[in-house]
Design a protein around this motif. Structure first.
Motif, mmCIF file in Angstrom:
data_model
loop_
_atom_site.group_PDB
_atom_site.id
_atom_site.type_symbol
_atom_site.label_atom_id
_atom_site.label_comp_id
_atom_site.label_asym_id
_atom_site.label_seq_id
_atom_site.Cartn_x
_atom_site.Cartn_y
_atom_site.Cartn_z
ATOM 1 N N ALA A 150 0.763 -1.412 0.055
ATOM 2 C CA ALA A 150 0.252 0.082 -0.019
ATOM 3 C C ALA A 150 0.854 1.237 -0.080
ATOM 4 C CB ALA A 150 -0.777 0.113 1.228
ATOM 5 N N LEU A 151 1.957 1.260 0.760
ATOM 6 C CA LEU A 151 2.950 2.366 0.782
ATOM 7 C C LEU A 151 3.689 2.500 -0.227
ATOM 8 C CD1 LEU A 151 2.201 2.320 3.877
ATOM 9 C CD2 LEU A 151 4.549 2.869 4.316
ATOM 10 N N ASN A 152 3.773 1.647 -1.096
ATOM 11 C CA ASN A 152 4.799 1.571 -2.528
ATOM 12 C C ASN A 152 3.506 2.363 -3.375
ATOM 13 O OD1 ASN A 152 7.134 0.512 -1.713
ATOM 14 N ND2 ASN A 152 6.298 -1.784 -2.185
ATOM 15 N N LEU A 153 2.357 1.957 -3.428
ATOM 16 C CA LEU A 153 1.364 2.589 -4.289
ATOM 17 C C LEU A 153 1.184 3.957 -3.866
ATOM 18 C CD1 LEU A 153 -1.231 -0.471 -4.544
ATOM 19 C CD2 LEU A 153 0.564 0.375 -6.242
ATOM 20 N N LEU A 154 0.987 4.420 -2.493
ATOM 21 C CA LEU A 154 0.830 5.754 -2.236
ATOM 22 C C LEU A 154 1.865 6.742 -2.563
ATOM 23 C CD1 LEU A 154 -1.024 7.478 -0.488
ATOM 24 C CD2 LEU A 154 0.054 6.721 1.675
ATOM 25 N N ALA A 155 3.156 6.134 -2.328
ATOM 26 C CA ALA A 155 4.194 7.248 -2.549
ATOM 27 C C ALA A 155 4.311 7.859 -3.824
ATOM 28 C CB ALA A 155 5.465 6.597 -2.148
ATOM 29 N N PRO A 156 3.839 7.182 -5.148
ATOM 30 C CA PRO A 156 4.252 7.581 -6.398
ATOM 31 C C PRO A 156 2.837 8.400 -6.740
ATOM 32 C CG PRO A 156 4.698 5.481 -6.583
ATOM 33 C CD PRO A 156 4.208 5.547 -5.094
ATOM 34 N N ALA A 157 1.635 8.146 -5.780
ATOM 35 C CA ALA A 157 0.484 9.120 -6.028
ATOM 36 C C ALA A 157 0.650 10.394 -5.534
ATOM 37 C CB ALA A 157 -0.442 8.042 -5.579
ATOM 38 N N ILE A 158 1.377 10.456 -4.200
ATOM 39 C CA ILE A 158 1.467 11.412 -3.519
ATOM 40 C C ILE A 158 2.485 12.604 -4.379
ATOM 41 C CG2 ILE A 158 2.939 12.723 -1.525
ATOM 42 C CD1 ILE A 158 1.879 10.125 0.194
ATOM 43 N N VAL A 159 3.559 11.959 -5.064
ATOM 44 C CA VAL A 159 4.578 12.711 -5.792
ATOM 45 C C VAL A 159 3.645 13.302 -7.051
ATOM 46 C CG1 VAL A 159 6.706 12.421 -7.502
ATOM 47 C CG2 VAL A 159 6.493 11.122 -5.258
ATOM 48 N N CYS A 160 3.068 12.646 -7.602
ATOM 49 C CA CYS A 160 2.265 13.000 -8.781
ATOM 50 C C CYS A 160 1.321 14.199 -8.252
ATOM 51 C CB CYS A 160 1.484 12.140 -9.346
ATOM 52 S SG CYS A 160 2.720 10.748 -10.455
ATOM 53 N N GLU A 197 4.665 16.412 -12.950
ATOM 54 C CA GLU A 197 4.508 15.140 -12.179
ATOM 55 C C GLU A 197 5.932 14.756 -11.652
ATOM 56 O OE1 GLU A 197 2.659 11.962 -14.145
ATOM 57 O OE2 GLU A 197 0.922 12.909 -14.018
ATOM 58 N N LYS A 198 6.699 15.637 -11.546
ATOM 59 C CA LYS A 198 8.113 15.647 -10.925
ATOM 60 C C LYS A 198 8.504 17.075 -10.364
ATOM 61 C CE LYS A 198 10.210 15.948 -15.323
ATOM 62 N NZ LYS A 198 11.018 15.184 -16.381
ATOM 63 N N VAL A 199 9.351 16.831 -9.590
ATOM 64 C CA VAL A 199 10.045 18.185 -8.796
ATOM 65 C C VAL A 199 11.361 18.415 -9.275
ATOM 66 C CG1 VAL A 199 10.301 19.306 -6.682
ATOM 67 C CG2 VAL A 199 8.533 17.580 -6.857
ATOM 68 N N VAL A 200 11.647 19.220 -10.054
ATOM 69 C CA VAL A 200 13.191 19.664 -10.551
ATOM 70 C C VAL A 200 13.642 20.762 -9.882
ATOM 71 C CG1 VAL A 200 14.166 20.368 -12.684
ATOM 72 C CG2 VAL A 200 12.219 18.911 -13.041
ATOM 73 N N THR A 201 14.972 20.497 -9.287
ATOM 74 C CA THR A 201 15.274 21.539 -8.413
ATOM 75 C C THR A 201 16.775 22.178 -8.949
ATOM 76 O OG1 THR A 201 17.218 20.127 -7.557
ATOM 77 C CG2 THR A 201 14.761 19.980 -6.278
ATOM 78 N N ASN A 202 17.228 21.789 -10.166
ATOM 79 C CA ASN A 202 18.343 22.377 -10.858
ATOM 80 C C ASN A 202 19.328 22.549 -9.781
ATOM 81 O OD1 ASN A 202 16.917 22.845 -13.328
ATOM 82 N ND2 ASN A 202 15.861 24.704 -12.406
ATOM 83 N N ALA A 203 19.574 21.560 -9.058
ATOM 84 C CA ALA A 203 20.775 21.487 -8.018
ATOM 85 C C ALA A 203 21.736 20.706 -8.426
ATOM 86 C CB ALA A 203 20.446 21.306 -6.731
ATOM 87 N N SER A 204 23.090 20.884 -8.230
ATOM 88 C CA SER A 204 24.192 20.019 -8.497
ATOM 89 C C SER A 204 25.131 20.175 -7.492
ATOM 90 C CB SER A 204 24.681 20.478 -9.908
ATOM 91 O OG SER A 204 25.836 19.395 -10.156
ATOM 92 N N PHE A 205 25.179 19.085 -6.722
ATOM 93 C CA PHE A 205 26.369 18.941 -5.463
ATOM 94 C C PHE A 205 27.605 18.156 -5.559
ATOM 95 C CE2 PHE A 205 21.868 19.285 -4.106
ATOM 96 C CZ PHE A 205 21.940 20.593 -3.276
ATOM 97 N N VAL A 206 27.741 18.009 -7.077
ATOM 98 C CA VAL A 206 29.229 17.246 -7.387
ATOM 99 C C VAL A 206 30.361 18.202 -7.044
ATOM 100 C CG1 VAL A 206 29.114 17.807 -9.726
ATOM 101 C CG2 VAL A 206 30.455 15.944 -9.107
ATOM 102 N N PHE A 211 1.364 16.118 -5.513
ATOM 103 C CA PHE A 211 1.964 17.554 -4.956
ATOM 104 C C PHE A 211 2.683 17.991 -6.298
ATOM 105 C CE2 PHE A 211 1.031 15.663 -0.881
ATOM 106 C CZ PHE A 211 1.137 16.884 -0.053
ATOM 107 N N GLY A 212 3.062 17.264 -7.001
ATOM 108 C CA GLY A 212 4.072 17.984 -8.163
ATOM 109 C C GLY A 212 2.770 18.604 -9.282
#
Length: 330
Positions: free
Chosen positions: A104-114, A124-133, A116-117
């Motif tokens: 249930a949690l595996n199904l819930l998490a992707p739904a939350i991402v979509c 449907e995704k969160v792009v931060t444009n960050a780079s920490f290399v 909130f996104g």
């Protein structure tokens, strides 16, 4: 072929696999089956990315700040630990089927991402444009000159060029928590609750509390691994998937027989298999085969299935995992 490049690429995948698999060990050693590692990785990555986007959006100069990276790691771990309480509450308080709870949690998490996104970022995704290399040039000319030394330059490049601070932090966390689980009093109590909870309860150990603790630590490590994965392998972009790394980490935990040392070795093996697709164009005989990238992406999962079939009769899983604890049962 540059051996330093091969090791660095292997570590990019091995590090999140290793820490997420250890998270699975904590949960299952306490007696709770945690199939939700994938969902917890996704959720931790989402919250970490949202925090980063909120901070970097108001100050773009922080897009490469290592302190912001550390904050994202912390937030991801804490948020995923809270998310894992859904599993522990259903398994401990409600005595629900733990396999169904994890699914249930595996199904819930992707739904939350979509959700909130789309709600906040219209995507449907969160792009931060960050780079920490971190590159050699960031350390100064002295380090660049040292990397050209024929005797030890390869080691300098391996440890400091194109690296992430999370690599060393995760390795340290992995070692400390592994020792704590097997050498500390609380760690011993936690493992006892996964082997024989009735015996543990008879000597005054609170089985419910230990199982909540194990599942919470498991969730925190899964969230940390999820955020580290997107920061090192996915351009710090949180989506509704982490390429199945949660399920692969679960398989590595079983492959490693719930033992941190074997889990670390398994993570390195599957980390190498995971990056073969990236390396195929630089390895002579693989390049000559001219196989599609999708073929190489299948290899780690095919190997997992083969290994699990071979080792199915040598499982060292905790005896009481997946069994709801009943105080009246003896």
């Amino acid at each position: 072929m540059d051996i330093v490049f091969i090791i660095q690429q292997t570590l990019l995948f091995a590090i999140p696999l290793m820490i997420v698999a250890l998270g699975g060990v904590f949960s299952e050693r306490s007696g709770i089956i945690n199939l939700a590692l994938e969902g917890e990785m996704i959720f931790g990555a989402l919250i970490g990315a949202m925090v980063l986007k909120a901070i970097i959006g108001s100050n773009p100069s922080l897009a490469t700040n290592q302190g912001i990276y550390l904050l994202g790691m912390l937030i991801a771990a804490l948020s995923s630990s809270a998310f894992s309480l859904l599993l522990s509450f259903s398994a401990i308080k409600l005595k629900a089927d733990q396999t169904i709870g994890g699914t249930a949690l595996n199904l819930l998490a992707p739904a939350i991402v979509c959700t909130f996104g789309l709600l906040i970022f219209t995507s449907e995704k969160v792009v931060t444009n960050a780079s920490f290399v971190i590159k050699l040039a960031d350390y100064g000319e002295g380090m660049v000159a040292a990397a050209e030394n024929p005797a030890f330059g390869w080691l300098i490049r391996l440890l400091f060029d194109k690296m992430f601070i999370s690599t060393y932090i995760v390795i340290a966390i992995f070692i400390v928590l592994s020792l704590w689980l097997y050498r500390s009093k609380i760690g011993t109590h936690l493992r006892a609750c996964g082997e024989h909870p009735q015996a543990a309860d008879s000597v005054g150990i609170n089985v419910f509390r230990m199982r909540y603790l194990g599942t919470s630590i498991s969730g925190a490590l899964a969230g940390l691994g999820g955020f580290v994965y997107i920061a090192t392998c996915a351009a710090t972009t949180a989506e509704n998937s982490v390429a199945g790394l949660g399920f692969l980490a679960l398989a590595i935990m079983i492959f490693g027989n719930w033992n941190p040392l074997f889990i670390a070795l398994g993570a390195l093996l599957f980390g190498f298999l995971k990056c073969i697709g990236v390396l195929s164009s630089q390895i002579g005989f693989l390049k000559a085969l001219n196989l599609p990238l999708y073929f190489y992406n299948i290899i780690p999962y095919a190997v997992v299935l083969i290994v699990l079939v071979i080792t199915r009769k040598k499982s060292g899983c905790p005896k009481a995992e997946g069994i709801p604890y009943d105080k009246g049962q003896r």
